[in-house]
Design a protein around this motif. Structure first.
Motif, PDB file in Angstrom:
ATOM      1  N   ARG A 131      -0.487  10.206 -36.525  1.00 58.16           N
ATOM      2  CA  ARG A 131      -0.076  11.037 -37.682  1.00 58.16           C
ATOM      3  C   ARG A 131       0.492  12.390 -37.268  1.00 58.16           C
ATOM      4  N   LYS A 132       0.785  12.639 -36.029  1.00 57.70           N
ATOM      5  CA  LYS A 132       1.311  13.933 -35.579  1.00 57.70           C
ATOM      6  C   LYS A 132       2.737  13.818 -35.061  1.00 57.70           C
ATOM      7  N   GLY A 133       3.195  12.624 -34.805  1.00 59.23           N
ATOM      8  CA  GLY A 133       4.542  12.444 -34.267  1.00 59.23           C
ATOM      9  C   GLY A 133       4.627  12.706 -32.766  1.00 59.23           C
ATOM     10  N   PHE A 134       3.475  12.793 -32.099  1.00 61.16           N
ATOM     11  CA  PHE A 134       3.457  13.074 -30.656  1.00 61.16           C
ATOM     12  C   PHE A 134       3.386  11.762 -29.884  1.00 61.16           C
ATOM     13  N   ARG A 135       4.380  11.527 -29.071  1.00 63.37           N
ATOM     14  CA  ARG A 135       4.396  10.354 -28.189  1.00 63.37           C
ATOM     15  C   ARG A 135       4.959  10.773 -26.854  1.00 63.37           C
ATOM     16  N   LYS A 136       4.289  10.365 -25.800  1.00 63.37           N
ATOM     17  CA  LYS A 136       4.753  10.675 -24.445  1.00 63.37           C
ATOM     18  C   LYS A 136       4.610   9.420 -23.605  1.00 63.37           C
ATOM     19  N   LYS A 137       5.692   9.036 -22.949  1.00 61.55           N
ATOM     20  CA  LYS A 137       5.680   7.845 -22.114  1.00 61.55           C
ATOM     21  C   LYS A 137       6.100   8.234 -20.711  1.00 61.55           C
ATOM     22  N   HIS A 138       5.278   7.872 -19.754  1.00 57.89           N
ATOM     23  CA  HIS A 138       5.540   8.197 -18.359  1.00 57.89           C
ATOM     24  C   HIS A 138       5.180   6.976 -17.531  1.00 57.89           C
ATOM     25  N   GLY A 139       6.028   6.614 -16.580  1.00 60.84           N
ATOM     26  CA  GLY A 139       5.747   5.460 -15.750  1.00 60.84           C
ATOM     27  C   GLY A 139       6.092   5.732 -14.300  1.00 60.84           C
ATOM     28  N   HIS A 140       5.552   4.907 -13.415  1.00 58.65           N
ATOM     29  CA  HIS A 140       5.852   5.045 -11.989  1.00 58.65           C
ATOM     30  C   HIS A 140       5.600   3.723 -11.286  1.00 58.65           C
ATOM     31  N   ARG A 141       6.166   3.594 -10.100  1.00 63.36           N
ATOM     32  CA  ARG A 141       5.923   2.453  -9.222  1.00 63.36           C
ATOM     33  C   ARG A 141       5.486   3.004  -7.876  1.00 63.36           C
ATOM     34  N   THR A 142       4.291   2.664  -7.450  1.00 65.13           N
ATOM     35  CA  THR A 142       3.750   3.149  -6.192  1.00 65.13           C
ATOM     36  C   THR A 142       4.493   2.507  -5.024  1.00 65.13           C
ATOM     37  N   GLN A 143       4.777   3.301  -4.001  1.00 69.03           N
ATOM     38  CA  GLN A 143       5.495   2.805  -2.830  1.00 69.03           C
ATOM     39  C   GLN A 143       4.510   2.449  -1.720  1.00 69.03           C
ATOM     40  N   TYR A 144       4.750   1.287  -1.099  1.00 68.15           N
ATOM     41  CA  TYR A 144       3.898   0.794  -0.026  1.00 68.15           C
ATOM     42  C   TYR A 144       4.727   0.495   1.220  1.00 68.15           C
ATOM     43  N   THR A 145       4.042   0.362   2.338  1.00 70.09           N
ATOM     44  CA  THR A 145       4.649  -0.069   3.592  1.00 70.09           C
ATOM     45  C   THR A 145       3.855  -1.268   4.089  1.00 70.09           C
ATOM     46  N   GLN A 146       4.556  -2.309   4.512  1.00 69.92           N
ATOM     47  CA  GLN A 146       3.879  -3.482   5.060  1.00 69.92           C
ATOM     48  C   GLN A 146       3.807  -3.336   6.578  1.00 69.92           C
ATOM     49  N   ILE A 147       2.591  -3.431   7.117  1.00 67.67           N
ATOM     50  CA  ILE A 147       2.405  -3.323   8.569  1.00 67.67           C
ATOM     51  C   ILE A 147       1.707  -4.585   9.073  1.00 67.67           C
ATOM     52  N   LYS A 148       1.874  -4.830  10.359  1.00 62.98           N
ATOM     53  CA  LYS A 148       1.187  -5.933  11.031  1.00 62.98           C
ATOM     54  C   LYS A 148       0.430  -5.347  12.209  1.00 62.98           C
ATOM     55  N   VAL A 149      -0.877  -5.554  12.239  1.00 65.65           N
ATOM     56  CA  VAL A 149      -1.723  -5.021  13.303  1.00 65.65           C
ATOM     57  C   VAL A 149      -1.492  -5.857  14.564  1.00 65.65           C
ATOM     58  N   GLY A 200      -3.351  -9.194  14.420  1.00 63.39           N
ATOM     59  CA  GLY A 200      -2.514 -10.230  13.822  1.00 63.39           C
ATOM     60  C   GLY A 200      -2.474 -10.193  12.309  1.00 63.39           C
ATOM     61  N   GLN A 201      -3.248  -9.322  11.688  1.00 61.06           N
ATOM     62  CA  GLN A 201      -3.314  -9.240  10.237  1.00 61.06           C
ATOM     63  C   GLN A 201      -2.148  -8.425   9.684  1.00 61.06           C
ATOM     64  N   SER A 202      -1.632  -8.834   8.534  1.00 61.21           N
ATOM     65  CA  SER A 202      -0.568  -8.116   7.860  1.00 61.21           C
ATOM     66  C   SER A 202      -1.132  -7.546   6.563  1.00 61.21           C
ATOM     67  N   LEU A 203      -0.842  -6.263   6.284  1.00 62.70           N
ATOM     68  CA  LEU A 203      -1.374  -5.655   5.071  1.00 62.70           C
ATOM     69  C   LEU A 203      -0.433  -4.583   4.540  1.00 62.70           C
ATOM     70  N   TYR A 204      -0.647  -4.238   3.279  1.00 63.27           N
ATOM     71  CA  TYR A 204       0.143  -3.217   2.603  1.00 63.27           C
ATOM     72  C   TYR A 204      -0.667  -1.927   2.552  1.00 63.27           C
ATOM     73  N   VAL A 205      -0.062  -0.833   3.026  1.00 60.45           N
ATOM     74  CA  VAL A 205      -0.716   0.470   3.049  1.00 60.45           C
ATOM     75  C   VAL A 205       0.161   1.457   2.293  1.00 60.45           C
ATOM     76  N   PRO A 206      -0.397   2.610   1.886  1.00 64.88           N
ATOM     77  CA  PRO A 206       0.453   3.622   1.254  1.00 64.88           C
ATOM     78  C   PRO A 206       1.627   3.996   2.154  1.00 64.88           C
ATOM     79  N   HIS A 207       2.718   4.393   1.552  1.00 64.76           N
ATOM     80  CA  HIS A 207       3.988   4.588   2.247  1.00 64.76           C
ATOM     81  C   HIS A 207       3.856   5.464   3.504  1.00 64.76           C
ATOM     82  N   LEU A 208       4.374   4.949   4.617  1.00 64.65           N
ATOM     83  CA  LEU A 208       4.411   5.656   5.896  1.00 64.65           C
ATOM     84  C   LEU A 208       5.855   5.954   6.261  1.00 64.65           C
TER      85      LEU A 208
END
Length: 101
Positions: A79-97, A17-25
């Protein structure tokens, strides 16, 4: 009654009966999934661990794709002019046992 299962390298303690978020299935909403990689199983005080835990956890996919919070990885060297920007959004799946059998 509860079980500790392993999904995509992460451990989850689940109960019926528990509902939880797991890595994407893979799958769509309403699909049934089974998890057979059980690490621990407790049934009315009787604990079985490892290979002795011969049960399967049955679940149903409630939401097939949920995106997590945005995570930004920003690197900079002063002082070097080096900038790097990287982003992400993790994907999940909601399941109910539904069942531990």
């Amino acid at each position: 009654m509860f079980a500790v299962i392993k999904i995509a390298g992460q451990q989850f303690k689940v109960q019926p009966g528990q509902s939880l978020y797991v890595p994407h299935l893979t799958g769509k909403s309403g699909d049934k999934v089974e998890f057979s990689d059980i690490l621990l199983h407790d049934s009315e005080g009787k604990i079985s661990v490892g290979k002795d835990a011969k049960v399967t956890v049955k679940a149903e996919i409630v939401n097939d794709l949920i995106k997590g919070e945005k995570v930004i990885a920003f690197k900079m060297k002063r002082r070097k002019g080096f900038r790097k920007k990287h982003g992400h959004r993790t994907q999940y799946t909601q399941i109910k046992v539904t069942d531990i059998a």
